[in-house]
Structure formats: C-alpha cells, structure tokens
Design a protein around this motif. Structure first.
Motif, PDB file in Angstrom:
ATOM      1  N   GLY A 125      -4.841 -10.250  80.605  1.00 22.43           N
ATOM      2  CA  GLY A 125      -5.057  -9.163  79.664  1.00 22.43           C
ATOM      3  C   GLY A 125      -4.175  -9.285  78.442  1.00 22.43           C
ATOM      4  O   GLY A 125      -4.627  -9.072  77.302  1.00 22.43           O
ATOM      5  N   ALA A 126      -2.913  -9.633  78.657  1.00 25.36           N
ATOM      6  CA  ALA A 126      -1.990  -9.791  77.531  1.00 25.36           C
ATOM      7  C   ALA A 126      -2.444 -10.923  76.616  1.00 25.36           C
ATOM      8  O   ALA A 126      -2.362 -10.811  75.384  1.00 25.36           O
ATOM      9  CB  ALA A 126      -0.574 -10.051  78.047  1.00 25.36           C
ATOM     10  N   GLU A 127      -2.932 -12.012  77.201  1.00 29.83           N
ATOM     11  CA  GLU A 127      -3.395 -13.145  76.392  1.00 29.83           C
ATOM     12  C   GLU A 127      -4.661 -12.787  75.606  1.00 29.83           C
ATOM     13  O   GLU A 127      -4.836 -13.226  74.471  1.00 29.83           O
ATOM     14  CB  GLU A 127      -3.634 -14.354  77.285  1.00 29.83           C
ATOM     15  CG  GLU A 127      -2.341 -14.967  77.819  1.00 29.83           C
ATOM     16  CD  GLU A 127      -2.586 -15.977  78.917  1.00 29.83           C
ATOM     17  OE1 GLU A 127      -1.682 -16.803  79.171  1.00 29.83           O
ATOM     18  OE2 GLU A 127      -3.678 -15.960  79.541  1.00 29.83           O
ATOM     19  N   GLN A 128      -5.524 -12.003  76.207  1.00 26.76           N
ATOM     20  CA  GLN A 128      -6.714 -11.556  75.498  1.00 26.76           C
ATOM     21  C   GLN A 128      -6.331 -10.709  74.284  1.00 26.76           C
ATOM     22  O   GLN A 128      -6.837 -10.918  73.178  1.00 26.76           O
ATOM     23  CB  GLN A 128      -7.611 -10.748  76.437  1.00 26.76           C
ATOM     24  CG  GLN A 128      -8.223 -11.553  77.565  1.00 26.76           C
ATOM     25  CD  GLN A 128      -8.942 -10.681  78.574  1.00 26.76           C
ATOM     26  OE1 GLN A 128      -9.467  -9.621  78.240  1.00 26.76           O
ATOM     27  NE2 GLN A 128      -8.960 -11.105  79.826  1.00 26.76           N
ATOM     28  N   LEU A 129      -5.416  -9.765  74.479  1.00 30.27           N
ATOM     29  CA  LEU A 129      -4.973  -8.911  73.383  1.00 30.27           C
ATOM     30  C   LEU A 129      -4.268  -9.720  72.301  1.00 30.27           C
ATOM     31  O   LEU A 129      -4.494  -9.509  71.101  1.00 30.27           O
ATOM     32  CB  LEU A 129      -4.040  -7.820  73.918  1.00 30.27           C
ATOM     33  CG  LEU A 129      -4.708  -6.743  74.785  1.00 30.27           C
ATOM     34  CD1 LEU A 129      -3.643  -5.893  75.483  1.00 30.27           C
ATOM     35  CD2 LEU A 129      -5.614  -5.851  73.936  1.00 30.27           C
ATOM     36  N   ASP A 130      -3.416 -10.650  72.711  1.00 31.48           N
ATOM     37  CA  ASP A 130      -2.705 -11.485  71.731  1.00 31.48           C
ATOM     38  C   ASP A 130      -3.682 -12.370  70.957  1.00 31.48           C
ATOM     39  O   ASP A 130      -3.490 -12.621  69.762  1.00 31.48           O
ATOM     40  CB  ASP A 130      -1.655 -12.349  72.430  1.00 31.48           C
ATOM     41  CG  ASP A 130      -0.440 -11.549  72.866  1.00 31.48           C
ATOM     42  OD1 ASP A 130      -0.248 -10.433  72.345  1.00 31.48           O
ATOM     43  OD2 ASP A 130       0.320 -12.036  73.733  1.00 31.48           O
ATOM     44  N   SER A 131      -4.727 -12.840  71.628  1.00 32.95           N
ATOM     45  CA  SER A 131      -5.730 -13.668  70.951  1.00 32.95           C
ATOM     46  C   SER A 131      -6.414 -12.883  69.837  1.00 32.95           C
ATOM     47  O   SER A 131      -6.613 -13.393  68.728  1.00 32.95           O
ATOM     48  CB  SER A 131      -6.782 -14.152  71.952  1.00 32.95           C
ATOM     49  OG  SER A 131      -6.195 -14.974  72.946  1.00 32.95           O
ATOM     50  N   LEU A 181      -8.904 -24.835  74.476  1.00 34.27           N
ATOM     51  CA  LEU A 181      -8.049 -25.675  75.308  1.00 34.27           C
ATOM     52  C   LEU A 181      -7.394 -24.866  76.411  1.00 34.27           C
ATOM     53  O   LEU A 181      -7.323 -25.300  77.575  1.00 34.27           O
ATOM     54  CB  LEU A 181      -6.986 -26.349  74.449  1.00 34.27           C
ATOM     55  CG  LEU A 181      -7.437 -27.492  73.534  1.00 34.27           C
ATOM     56  CD1 LEU A 181      -6.299 -27.916  72.614  1.00 34.27           C
ATOM     57  CD2 LEU A 181      -7.923 -28.671  74.369  1.00 34.27           C
ATOM     58  N   LEU A 182      -6.892 -23.682  76.067  1.00 32.07           N
ATOM     59  CA  LEU A 182      -6.233 -22.841  77.070  1.00 32.07           C
ATOM     60  C   LEU A 182      -7.217 -22.350  78.125  1.00 32.07           C
ATOM     61  O   LEU A 182      -6.921 -22.382  79.326  1.00 32.07           O
ATOM     62  CB  LEU A 182      -5.564 -21.660  76.373  1.00 32.07           C
ATOM     63  CG  LEU A 182      -4.824 -20.659  77.265  1.00 32.07           C
ATOM     64  CD1 LEU A 182      -3.712 -21.349  78.050  1.00 32.07           C
ATOM     65  CD2 LEU A 182      -4.256 -19.496  76.425  1.00 32.07           C
ATOM     66  N   ILE A 183      -8.391 -21.922  77.679  1.00 34.82           N
ATOM     67  CA  ILE A 183      -9.403 -21.421  78.618  1.00 34.82           C
ATOM     68  C   ILE A 183      -9.864 -22.534  79.546  1.00 34.82           C
ATOM     69  O   ILE A 183     -10.025 -22.335  80.766  1.00 34.82           O
ATOM     70  CB  ILE A 183     -10.587 -20.814  77.838  1.00 34.82           C
ATOM     71  CG1 ILE A 183     -10.141 -19.504  77.184  1.00 34.82           C
ATOM     72  CG2 ILE A 183     -11.776 -20.584  78.750  1.00 34.82           C
ATOM     73  CD1 ILE A 183     -11.173 -18.927  76.203  1.00 34.82           C
ATOM     74  N   THR A 184     -10.082 -23.717  78.999  1.00 31.94           N
ATOM     75  CA  THR A 184     -10.513 -24.853  79.820  1.00 31.94           C
ATOM     76  C   THR A 184      -9.445 -25.213  80.846  1.00 31.94           C
ATOM     77  O   THR A 184      -9.756 -25.499  82.023  1.00 31.94           O
ATOM     78  CB  THR A 184     -10.802 -26.078  78.919  1.00 31.94           C
ATOM     79  OG1 THR A 184     -11.839 -25.743  77.996  1.00 31.94           O
ATOM     80  CG2 THR A 184     -11.242 -27.261  79.762  1.00 31.94           C
ATOM     81  N   ALA A 185      -8.189 -25.183  80.447  1.00 28.75           N
ATOM     82  CA  ALA A 185      -7.103 -25.487  81.375  1.00 28.75           C
ATOM     83  C   ALA A 185      -7.032 -24.460  82.487  1.00 28.75           C
ATOM     84  O   ALA A 185      -6.798 -24.821  83.654  1.00 28.75           O
ATOM     85  CB  ALA A 185      -5.778 -25.536  80.616  1.00 28.75           C
TER      86      ALA A 185
END
Length: 229
Positions: free
Chosen positions: A140-146, A222-226
C-alpha cells in the motif's frame, strides 16, 4: 473546511433564504482565477458578480482560504472514466488527464499543494491512480508513493509549461522557445552542450512529460516484475 468540501455543513435554520449556493460562489471564483489568476479572487470581487453583498458571502464560506479549497475541488472535477486498462496504460492516461486539468485551470498548480483537507474529487483522482496498482503486488505504501512520484512529475511539467494569469513576467511556450533560441544563437560557444542538445530535440510540448512518464513507469515495471517473480 472539511464540512464545506464534503457538503456536510448544516444549512442555517434562521435568517433569509439563501440567494445563491456555495457551488455558484465557487464557480464565479473559478472564472476569475482562470482569467486573471488566483490573486484576483476576493470576496469583494465575487460579491460584485452575484446578487449578494460581500458580508452575505460569509454566511456560506468563512473566507478566501476556504473558498479556494472549494474552488479547487470543483475545478478538478472527477477524473474521466478509463475502465479496463492494464496498469501501465491506466497510469499513463491518469497522468495525461491530470496534466490536461492543470492546463485548463493553471492556478490549481498553486492551490493544491501542501497538507490540507482534501475534497471528494481530489480523493477520487487519488483512488483512480492507486486502483491501477491494486493488483500489482506492491505494498500500500509503495502504491501511494508511486502515485505521489507520478503526480509530482506531472505537476512539475505543468509548472514549467504554464504562464500563470496575473503574473507580470511570463512567456508563452512559443515566446520562451524564441527567447532561448535567440540567446543561444549569439552565445553558442559559451553553452555548446545546451545548444547541441536543443538543435537535435523534437519540437513537442509533451516531450518532457512523455520521457519522464516512461522512465517512471519503466522503474515501476521492474519492481512489479521482481515482486511477482
């Protein structure tokens, strides 16, 4: 202010029947800000365009700060519906829709910064952005930061591309290009790298917006694929 933004402020039970609505007041403010800039908006100016006195406006909104908040959420409006897009295209269209909104109402670039109460339309924009990443595997934090990074890029390009109404100094996009080109024609030896880069760059208003979006989305991919790997 939250009550004003969300329409939950109780209607006064006493006094004369309201002559206008808060939305009508905000719409007048939006027209003034679009034409002359945010500094031109005042309670006195708005009262002059409505069948109410300046003092009567304070029955609807406490002051200019609260009025600008209502104006901002109303001017943003809800985001366009873009159903069924994969996450990357969803974020790309989100960014361009947001950019178009800033170009339609440039003063939003000034009024929608900082920590402040958010209205329903602005939160709906955030919801649309985050929803594109809800199945991505990001936290969730990564989604918001994105979405924060994406929005910051759009806002920055909007500020660089805009001449704000009411500014005493400002150039159109064409005027800026002509001014810079004239300087570099006479100062090419002093700025050789800049001159060479500009000579080979494409003439596209959204070139910087496109380039930055692609780099941000490449990194997210890249992050999502990883994560999924």
């Amino acid at each position: 202010m939250t009550e004003l933004l969300w329409g939950t402020q109780p209607t006064p039970s006493r006094g004369p029947k309201p002559a206008v609505t808060l939305a009508e007041i905000a719409e007048v403010g939006i027209r003034i800000a679009d034409a002359e800039g945010l500094d031109a908006v005042s309670m006195q100016r708005i009262a002059g365009e409505l069948p109410v006195t300046k003092m009567a406006l304070y029955r609807y909104v406490p002051g200019k700060t609260e009025l600008v908040a209502v104006m901002s959420d109303l001017a943003m409006g809800p985001p366009p519906e873009r159903p069924g897009l994969p996450w990357r295209e969803a974020l790309r269209t989100f960014a361009f829709d947001l950019y178009d909104g800033f170009m339609k109402h440039p003063w939003l670039l000034q009024s929608t910064i900082g920590r402040r109460p958010l209205g329903p339309n602005e939160l709906t924009w955030m919801e649309r952005g985050v929803a594109a990443l809800s199945d991505s595997g990001l936290t969730g934090a990564e989604q918001l930061d994105s979405i924060f990074v994406l929005t910051s890029h759009v806002r920055n390009l909007g500020q660089q591309s805009t001449t704000f109404p009411g500014r005493s100094i400002g150039l159109t996009e064409e005027g800026f290009s002509e001014s810079l080109g004239e300087i570099l024609r006479t100062e090419a030896e002093r700025f050789p790298s800049l001159t060479a880069a500009l000579q080979t760059s494409a003439d596209s208003r959204n070139q910087g917006l496109d380039f930055g979006l692609d780099r941000i989305l490449d990194g997210l991919e890249l992050l999502i694929t990883a994560r999924k790997g």
